[in-house]
Design an enzyme around this catalytic site. Structure first.
Site: not given
Ligand SMILES: [Zn+2]
Length: 627
Positions: A37, A41, A115, A361
């Site tokens: 925002d 603006d 507001k 991972c």
């Molecule tokens: Zn994984």
């Protein structure tokens, strides 16, 4: 780095800037903001500095609701002029005082109200209309039926649909950036999401008429001098997301005299405070693997207080952000909390020299690869994090087997029960062997059995397998063309021919279905009680072969029926191939009226060109068509 680079926009490319603002605004109204925002603006203010009279600044931005009965506002719902600086607020007060002296008014009272940052609408004459383009909105009265609470009762004029802020922060910050994005869904979507249903059931989504809001009133001098403390005080009293304050004149005569531009009322101004920002240091970045293998970063930062809340974690959308913005331990960042909701990364003040993107991972230590901005663990078969979240998705989506929460599933996955097929093969004694309690083990076996016998929509069953881009809605679209049992032969081309499926997703969805087919088939053979999605072809054949005049038409019932209940009549109408509507709209083609039918509905239906039939006339036409 902020996506908005003001130096890029000069007096030479003003039209392009206005176009870009329009794109951002449309995305924002649709609940999918592309920039913050504060960024929007600042860009708007930049346009104003380049061309104060540009027409973009002087048109009311439209809310994005495409369908529905159009409602013309008796009094236009305009935007509000905005003041970011005290000088502009002072200029407003001076303007008001000048107008007052012209009218001979000595004492002027200003009122300040919070507001609200939601979706504006007007509730009058029994109809809630969206703001639309300010002149014409859309009938969204159905939101009250969906569970939105009308604060202070109905028909209280203009207001805003908002979600209770503390409730949002407690429940949804992981899934949504801003409650407004949920509100847009609640108003527009044909089907409510599980998130929306939860919030509505808890009665935490409100239509708040502006007239019911807390306020401050006083002189123009006090308004300018004390605006910061007024803002702080009112903010504390309201548990809704806010976007600043609104100051206005209370004297009706003065208001009329000052009037309005095509964009805003001259007697009113919004005082915008840019979200509160704070700077902090990234201490570390945590990585989490989701059900489809996406590995997303969480920035752990040195705890810092921003508008009353202590922030120690910031979710980054994807790994690409860490890569592109060069984030890591020691990076200095600025965070912003706009409208008092979830903090976001606003700016990187000091990036790191070397970015550490994990190569393994965090859950299975398998290799990772990039898919655009996303980092993905491709070890779908034996990644514990993917298994746990995938299994969780199954039980959450299916919704008919309780007891399989994150803790239970983690315990199962730890013991290599990573596949839904394996879980459904388990008995009480198997759960016990894994160290689960006696009562719990008994309940889990029972829950699995119950989930087989309780009837469930086949689209939900399909969506439970967690295929990317194949949620319940898309599953319905797919199953309306190909029945579940035939899905193993689905190809990318066949899928792409179904409206709503793009080329790219068709390829990935169809190959995922084929890959998962042994599992899907195995689960189907366990004997789930599946409710079939009606095939489109069958529905169309019913409509085509039907002789009755209501097949394929939109029908609405109103008033008290003599023969059978309203519900029975709806069921009958559907069996005739009609689409039964529950609210008046321009779609209605037949309005069937019982005793004490609503005159308003009759008038509305007439104006839409719908046919009005009494219950007797309706029944006679059905009977005649059957002979
Ligand atoms: Zn994984």
């Amino acid at each position: 780095m902020s996506k908005v680079d003001l130096s890029k926009w000069t007096s030479k490319n003003i039209p392009k800037l206005a176009k870009q603002l329009q794109v951002y605004n449309t995305a924002y109204r649709a609940g999918k903001p592309k920039i913050s925002d504060a960024e929007y603006d600042s860009l708007t203010e930049h346009l104003r500095s380049l061309d104060p009279n540009h027409k973009y600044l002087h048109t009311v931005e439209a809310e994005s609701i495409e369908n529905g009965e159009k409602i013309r506002h008796k009094v236009p719902m305009l935007s509000t002029e905005k003041a970011y600086k005290k000088e502009k607020l002072q200029a407003f007060v001076t303007r008001v005082e000048k107008a007052a002296s012209e009218l001979g008014i000595k004492k002027i009272t200003f009122r300040v109200t919070p507001k609200l940052d939601g979706m504006a609408g007007k509730d009058e004459g029994g109809i809630l209309a969206s703001r639309g383009n300010g002149l014409v909105g859309v009938n969204i009265t159905r939101v009250f039926k969906r569970g939105i609470v009308a604060i202070g009762g109905r028909n209280k004029g203009p207001g805003e649909i908002v979600m209770v802020r503390s409730y949002f922060e407690k429940n949804f910050t992981k899934d949504f950036d801003h409650p407004r994005n949920m509100i847009v869904g609640i108003v527009n979507a044909d089907k409510l999401s599980a998130f929306a249903q939860k919030a509505l059931k808890a009665q935490k989504v409100h239509f708040v008429p502006y007239s019911t809001l807390v306020n401050w009133s006083g002189s123009g001098k006090d308004l300018v001098a004390k605006i910061d403390s007024i803002t702080a005080d009112l903010t504390k009293k309201v548990d809704y997301p806010l976007d600043g304050m609104v100051a206005e004149v209370t004297n009706e005569k003065l208001k009329n005299y000052m009037g309005a531009t095509s964009h805003h009322h001259r007697w009113q101004i919004a005082i915008k405070t840019k979200g509160e920002t704070a700077t902090t240091t990234v201490e570390s970045i945590g990585w989490q693997t989701g059900k489809t293998g996406r590995v997303t970063p969480v920035l752990r930062v040195k705890p810092v207080s921003v508008s009353g809340a202590t922030i120690s974690n910031i979710t980054a959308h994807h790994a690409g952000m860490v890569r592109d913005k060069k984030l890591g331990a020691g990076a200095k960042i600025e965070i912003i909390r706009s409208g008092e909701v979830i903090p976001k990364l606003e700016n990187v003040l000091k990036c790191v020299k070397k970015v550490n993107i994990p190569s393994q991972c965090p859950s299975c230590k398998g290799p990772l690869s990039w898919d655009n901005d996303f980092l993905v663990c491709t070890n779908n078969a034996s990644c514990p994090a993917q298994s746990t979240t995938g299994l969780r998705h199954w039980f959450k989506t299916l919704g008919t087997a309780s007891g399989f929460g994150p803790k239970t599933l983690e315990a199962l996955v730890k013991n290599n029960i990573t596949d839904i097929k394996l879980i459904y093969a388990m008995k009480e004694k198997d759960f016990k062997k894994l160290g689960l309690g006696d009562k719990q083990s008994e309940n889990l076996e029972k829950a699995l059995k119950d989930s087989l016998s309780e009837s469930v929509e086949d689209a939900r069953f399909l969506a439970a397998f967690g295929i990317q881009n194949l949620g319940i809605g898309d599953s319905r679209k797919l199953l309306a063309v190909y029945p579940l049992k035939d899905l193993h032969s689905i190809t990318s081309e066949k899928m792409e021919a179904i409206p709503g499926f793009g080329a790219k997703t068709s390829g990935s969805i169809s190959s995922a279905i084929r890959r998962l087919w042994p599992t899907i088939k195995h689960m189907m053979d366990l004997g789930f009680t599946l409710r079939k999605t009606p095939l489109k072809a069958e529905q169309e054949a019913l409509v085509a072969s039907a002789k009755n005049p209501f097949a394929g038409k939109h029908v609405l019932f109103t008033g008290k029926m003599e023969h059978g209940s309203r519900n029975d009549m709806k069921v009958q109408a559907r069996s005739l191939g009609a689409t039964v509507l529950s609210v008046m709209s321009s779609k209605v083609e037949f309005l069937i009226i019982g005793a004490k039918a609503s005159q308003k509905k009759i008038a509305a239906a007439t104006s839409h060109g719908a046919k009005i039939l009494t219950e007797q006339e309706y029944n006679k036409q059905i009977k005649d068509s059957e002979e």
